[in-house]
Write a protein that holds these residues in place. Structure first.
Motif, PDB file in Angstrom:
ATOM      1  N   SER A 252       7.186   9.503   2.695  1.00 47.17           N
ATOM      2  CA  SER A 252       7.219   9.405   4.151  1.00 47.17           C
ATOM      3  C   SER A 252       8.658   9.075   4.523  1.00 47.17           C
ATOM      4  CB  SER A 252       6.275   8.311   4.639  1.00 47.17           C
ATOM      5  OG  SER A 252       6.325   8.213   6.043  1.00 47.17           O
ATOM      6  N   GLY A 253       9.322  10.027   5.163  1.00 44.22           N
ATOM      7  CA  GLY A 253      10.744   9.845   5.435  1.00 44.22           C
ATOM      8  C   GLY A 253      11.485   9.757   4.115  1.00 44.22           C
ATOM      9  N   THR A 254      12.247   8.697   3.927  1.00 44.81           N
ATOM     10  CA  THR A 254      12.976   8.522   2.677  1.00 44.81           C
ATOM     11  C   THR A 254      12.236   7.607   1.700  1.00 44.81           C
ATOM     12  OG1 THR A 254      14.205   6.661   3.616  1.00 44.81           O
ATOM     13  CG2 THR A 254      15.210   8.852   3.800  1.00 44.81           C
ATOM     14  N   GLU A 255      11.055   7.139   2.080  1.00 40.52           N
ATOM     15  CA  GLU A 255      10.309   6.205   1.241  1.00 40.52           C
ATOM     16  C   GLU A 255       9.308   6.943   0.353  1.00 40.52           C
ATOM     17  OE1 GLU A 255       7.762   2.062   1.670  1.00 40.52           O
ATOM     18  OE2 GLU A 255       8.512   3.039   3.464  1.00 40.52           O
ATOM     19  N   ALA A 256       9.478   6.804  -0.961  1.00 35.57           N
ATOM     20  CA  ALA A 256       8.593   7.452  -1.927  1.00 35.57           C
ATOM     21  C   ALA A 256       7.190   6.875  -1.829  1.00 35.57           C
ATOM     22  CB  ALA A 256       9.141   7.282  -3.334  1.00 35.57           C
ATOM     23  N   GLY A 257       6.205   7.720  -2.106  1.00 33.30           N
ATOM     24  CA  GLY A 257       4.816   7.284  -2.011  1.00 33.30           C
ATOM     25  C   GLY A 257       3.964   7.614  -3.212  1.00 33.30           C
ATOM     26  N   GLY A 258       4.598   7.911  -4.337  1.00 31.94           N
ATOM     27  CA  GLY A 258       3.847   8.157  -5.565  1.00 31.94           C
ATOM     28  C   GLY A 258       3.527   9.625  -5.790  1.00 31.94           C
TER      29      GLY A 258
ATOM     30  N   SER B 185       0.816  -1.212   0.000  1.00 34.43           N
ATOM     31  CA  SER B 185       0.000   0.000   0.000  1.00 34.43           C
ATOM     32  C   SER B 185       0.847   1.257   0.000  1.00 34.43           C
ATOM     33  CB  SER B 185      -0.919   0.001   1.224  1.00 34.43           C
ATOM     34  OG  SER B 185      -0.171   0.131   2.409  1.00 34.43           O
ATOM     35  N   GLY B 186       2.109   1.150   0.280  1.00 37.33           N
ATOM     36  CA  GLY B 186       2.945   2.335   0.373  1.00 37.33           C
ATOM     37  C   GLY B 186       2.857   2.943   1.757  1.00 37.33           C
TER      38      GLY B 186
ATOM     39  N   VAL C  13      -8.064  13.985   4.166  1.00 34.86           N
ATOM     40  CA  VAL C  13      -6.918  13.161   4.557  1.00 34.86           C
ATOM     41  C   VAL C  13      -5.738  14.075   4.864  1.00 34.86           C
ATOM     42  CG1 VAL C  13      -7.656  11.206   3.133  1.00 34.86           C
ATOM     43  CG2 VAL C  13      -6.080  12.894   2.173  1.00 34.86           C
ATOM     44  N   PHE C  14      -4.729  13.528   5.484  1.00 30.36           N
ATOM     45  CA  PHE C  14      -3.464  14.223   5.649  1.00 30.36           C
ATOM     46  C   PHE C  14      -2.481  13.586   4.694  1.00 30.36           C
ATOM     47  CE2 PHE C  14      -5.544  15.311   9.578  1.00 30.36           C
ATOM     48  CZ  PHE C  14      -5.236  16.661   9.687  1.00 30.36           C
ATOM     49  N   VAL C  15      -1.713  14.410   4.005  1.00 29.98           N
ATOM     50  CA  VAL C  15      -0.773  13.911   3.008  1.00 29.98           C
ATOM     51  C   VAL C  15       0.588  14.543   3.236  1.00 29.98           C
ATOM     52  CG1 VAL C  15      -1.448  15.634   1.282  1.00 29.98           C
ATOM     53  CG2 VAL C  15      -0.420  13.490   0.541  1.00 29.98           C
ATOM     54  N   SER C  16       1.639  13.742   3.067  1.00 33.45           N
ATOM     55  CA  SER C  16       3.022  14.205   3.216  1.00 33.45           C
ATOM     56  C   SER C  16       3.602  14.417   1.824  1.00 33.45           C
ATOM     57  CB  SER C  16       3.846  13.178   3.981  1.00 33.45           C
ATOM     58  OG  SER C  16       3.316  13.021   5.283  1.00 33.45           O
ATOM     59  N   ILE C  17       3.930  15.664   1.525  1.00 31.49           N
ATOM     60  CA  ILE C  17       4.382  16.040   0.188  1.00 31.49           C
ATOM     61  C   ILE C  17       5.849  16.424   0.233  1.00 31.49           C
ATOM     62  CG2 ILE C  17       4.065  17.662  -1.713  1.00 31.49           C
ATOM     63  CD1 ILE C  17       1.098  17.740  -0.960  1.00 31.49           C
TER      64      ILE C  17
END
Length: 128
Positions: free
Chosen positions: A77-83, A29-30, A50-54
């Motif tokens: 999120s942190g160093t992990e890409a989420g699309g 799911s990411g 929603v809350f989104v981290s950009i």
């Protein structure tokens, strides 16, 4: 992939032949608060705040409804890409949003509506 199970000790080719029709592989799911997370859990979040981290925004010149500008939002999120996902911003808030998201090496968290716009998943920052 299902075939990755063949490297597990004790799972033979014969066992794979028996169990593989019953196995289902799904995408991760990411990380939470990212485009991929909300897309993976679409039924739960569509048309909701929603809350989104950009991590970054980029102008693409995409067409927008009257009163809005559409940017591409790269989520993480942190160093992990989420699309990446289209981000609809009211025209009168564009400069503030650009300033907010322009900080280098900083992931900014904001609220938006995860919305179905003409069959595509988008994020909308509300007016006001």
């Amino acid at each position: 992939q299902v075939s990755d199970l063949e490297i597990v000790r004790g799972i033979s080719g014969e066992t794979m032949d028996i169990i593989s029709p019953s196995l289902k592989v799904s995408q991760s799911s990411g990380p939470a608060e990212t485009a991929n997370f909300y897309r993976h859990n679409r039924d739960q979040y569509i048309n909701r705040k929603v809350f989104v981290s950009i991590a970054a925004i980029e102008e693409k010149g995409w067409p927008a409804p009257d009163g809005f500008v559409v940017l591409a939002a790269r989520t993480a999120s942190g160093t992990e890409a989420g699309g990446t996902i289209p981000l609809f911003i009211p025209e009168d808030r564009l400069e503030r949003v650009k300033t907010f998201f322009s900080k280098e090496d900083k992931i900014a968290r904001t609220s938006a509506v995860f919305y179905d716009f003409q069959g595509k998943d988008v994020l909308v920052i509300p007016r006001g």
